[in-house]
Motif scaffolding. Structure first.
Motif, PDB file in Angstrom:
ATOM      1  N   ALA A  53       0.841  -1.078   0.099  1.00 14.93           N
ATOM      2  CA  ALA A  53       0.061   0.218  -0.045  1.00 14.93           C
ATOM      3  C   ALA A  53       0.632   1.480  -0.169  1.00 14.93           C
ATOM      4  O   ALA A  53       0.356   2.345  -0.646  1.00 14.93           O
ATOM      5  CB  ALA A  53      -1.072  -0.099   1.483  1.00 14.93           C
ATOM      6  N   THR A  54       2.084   1.238   1.094  1.00 19.66           N
ATOM      7  CA  THR A  54       2.868   2.438   0.960  1.00 19.66           C
ATOM      8  C   THR A  54       3.408   3.082  -0.332  1.00 19.66           C
ATOM      9  O   THR A  54       4.303   3.919  -1.158  1.00 19.66           O
ATOM     10  CB  THR A  54       3.527   2.350   1.615  1.00 19.66           C
ATOM     11  OG1 THR A  54       4.367   1.107   2.151  1.00 19.66           O
ATOM     12  CG2 THR A  54       3.195   2.616   3.646  1.00 19.66           C
ATOM     13  N   LEU A  55       4.306   1.493  -0.744  1.00 19.26           N
ATOM     14  CA  LEU A  55       4.535   1.547  -2.229  1.00 19.26           C
ATOM     15  C   LEU A  55       3.725   1.937  -2.891  1.00 19.26           C
ATOM     16  O   LEU A  55       4.081   3.221  -4.142  1.00 19.26           O
ATOM     17  CB  LEU A  55       5.408   0.260  -3.022  1.00 19.26           C
ATOM     18  CG  LEU A  55       5.942   0.344  -4.307  1.00 19.26           C
ATOM     19  CD1 LEU A  55       7.070   0.710  -4.323  1.00 19.26           C
ATOM     20  CD2 LEU A  55       5.639  -0.747  -4.544  1.00 19.26           C
ATOM     21  N   LEU A  56       3.042   1.501  -3.471  1.00 16.03           N
ATOM     22  CA  LEU A  56       1.265   2.052  -4.451  1.00 16.03           C
ATOM     23  C   LEU A  56       1.395   3.986  -4.333  1.00 16.03           C
ATOM     24  O   LEU A  56       1.119   3.786  -5.019  1.00 16.03           O
ATOM     25  CB  LEU A  56       0.272   1.508  -4.263  1.00 16.03           C
ATOM     26  CG  LEU A  56       0.291  -0.208  -4.898  1.00 16.03           C
ATOM     27  CD1 LEU A  56      -0.506  -0.537  -4.262  1.00 16.03           C
ATOM     28  CD2 LEU A  56       0.431  -0.428  -5.893  1.00 16.03           C
ATOM     29  N   GLU A  57       0.882   3.598  -3.065  1.00 18.75           N
ATOM     30  CA  GLU A  57       0.931   4.994  -2.533  1.00 18.75           C
ATOM     31  C   GLU A  57       1.758   6.286  -3.171  1.00 18.75           C
ATOM     32  O   GLU A  57       1.847   7.008  -3.288  1.00 18.75           O
ATOM     33  CB  GLU A  57       0.465   5.474  -0.819  1.00 18.75           C
ATOM     34  CG  GLU A  57       0.380   6.654  -0.763  1.00 18.75           C
ATOM     35  CD  GLU A  57       0.436   6.918   0.889  1.00 18.75           C
ATOM     36  OE1 GLU A  57       0.417   8.384   1.080  1.00 18.75           O
ATOM     37  OE2 GLU A  57       0.413   5.942   1.338  1.00 18.75           O
ATOM     38  N   ALA A  58       2.733   5.538  -3.181  1.00 16.08           N
ATOM     39  CA  ALA A  58       4.476   7.107  -3.731  1.00 16.08           C
ATOM     40  C   ALA A  58       4.810   6.842  -4.718  1.00 16.08           C
ATOM     41  O   ALA A  58       4.467   7.640  -5.615  1.00 16.08           O
ATOM     42  CB  ALA A  58       5.954   6.031  -3.056  1.00 16.08           C
ATOM     43  N   GLN A  59       4.409   5.499  -5.409  1.00 13.00           N
ATOM     44  CA  GLN A  59       3.813   5.975  -7.241  1.00 13.00           C
ATOM     45  C   GLN A  59       2.217   6.780  -7.625  1.00 13.00           C
ATOM     46  O   GLN A  59       2.111   6.672  -8.472  1.00 13.00           O
ATOM     47  CB  GLN A  59       3.738   3.995  -7.510  1.00 13.00           C
ATOM     48  CG  GLN A  59       4.996   3.776  -7.191  1.00 13.00           C
ATOM     49  CD  GLN A  59       4.652   2.086  -7.987  1.00 13.00           C
ATOM     50  OE1 GLN A  59       3.861   1.671  -7.464  1.00 13.00           O
ATOM     51  NE2 GLN A  59       5.313   1.997  -8.667  1.00 13.00           N
ATOM     52  N   GLY A  60       1.464   6.993  -6.196  1.00  9.47           N
ATOM     53  CA  GLY A  60       0.760   7.620  -7.638  1.00  9.47           C
ATOM     54  C   GLY A  60      -0.661   7.455  -7.040  1.00  9.47           C
ATOM     55  O   GLY A  60      -1.346   7.480  -7.751  1.00  9.47           O
ATOM     56  N   LYS A  61      -1.008   5.944  -7.073  1.00  4.15           N
ATOM     57  CA  LYS A  61      -1.918   4.901  -7.381  1.00  4.15           C
ATOM     58  C   LYS A  61      -2.704   4.773  -5.640  1.00  4.15           C
ATOM     59  O   LYS A  61      -2.798   3.246  -5.254  1.00  4.15           O
ATOM     60  CB  LYS A  61      -1.133   3.429  -7.882  1.00  4.15           C
ATOM     61  CG  LYS A  61      -0.338   3.710  -8.749  1.00  4.15           C
ATOM     62  CD  LYS A  61      -0.134   1.916  -9.392  1.00  4.15           C
ATOM     63  CE  LYS A  61       1.273   1.889 -10.455  1.00  4.15           C
ATOM     64  NZ  LYS A  61       1.523   0.515 -10.288  1.00  4.15           N
ATOM     65  N   LEU A  62      -2.748   5.862  -5.931  1.00  8.46           N
ATOM     66  CA  LEU A  62      -3.460   5.972  -4.803  1.00  8.46           C
ATOM     67  C   LEU A  62      -5.437   4.660  -4.489  1.00  8.46           C
ATOM     68  O   LEU A  62      -5.443   4.389  -3.010  1.00  8.46           O
ATOM     69  CB  LEU A  62      -4.676   7.497  -4.688  1.00  8.46           C
ATOM     70  CG  LEU A  62      -3.604   8.788  -4.038  1.00  8.46           C
ATOM     71  CD1 LEU A  62      -3.498  10.100  -4.353  1.00  8.46           C
ATOM     72  CD2 LEU A  62      -1.993   7.807  -3.443  1.00  8.46           C
TER      73      LEU A  62
END
Length: 163
Positions: A53-62
């Motif tokens: 989840a935190t990786l996806l958030e960092a990629q902007g994949k909210l």
């Protein structure tokens, strides 16, 4: 589990280096392995869910990150209880995510989560621990950004008196 730990460690290293695209398939592999070998509610699985989840958030994949953050929080609450350090981390992560998703605006849900995290940190760690200090500072800053100066000042004063 040792192989899964190694995969997860490599993914974390890549993420720390800013190589998010390279890290994502490894984190997904570690999560899939944890789900298969340990089950959905195992603490290592919940950590892997949070990591993805935190990786996806960092990629902007909210839109992909939010359900995973909620799954990690729900699982930690169920498996570890409301005041376990991993649960408190999940509470904070979801609250911070919701603020980010709303471009800096603290929703009612985010505020409720921040307040829950702050109370949990105070109870578990005490008033001088870095997690507690981070939680109170974040909440005070967001209250001030919303023009809620009186509430922010009151929270600061209550915190200062207690410590």
């Amino acid at each position: 589990p040792d192989t899964l730990t190694s995969i997860s460690s490599m993914a974390s290293l890549l993420q720390a280096q800013g190589k998010l695209k390279e890290a994502e398939p490894l984190i997904r592999e570690a999560l899939d392995g944890c789900r298969e070998k340990l089950g959905d509610q195992h603490p290592d699985t919940l950590t892997s869910i949070n990591n993805l989840a935190t990786l996806l958030e960092a990629q902007g994949k909210l839109e992909e990150a939010e359900p995973l953050l909620r799954e990690a929080l729900d699982g930690n609450r169920e498996k570890l209880g409301d005041h376990h350090p991993d649960t408190l981390d999940s509470i904070y992560n979801l609250a911070a995510f919701l603020v980010k998703k709303e471009r800096g605006i603290m929703t009612k849900e985010a505020e409720k989560l921040f307040r829950e995290d702050l109370l949990g940190c105070q109870s578990l760690y005490g008033y001088r621990h870095a997690n507690t200090l981070g939680s109170v500072n974040k909440l005070v800053r967001l209250l001030r950004q919303q023009g809620r100066e009186a509430e922010a000042t009151e929270l600061e004063a209550a915190f200062a008196d207690a410590s």
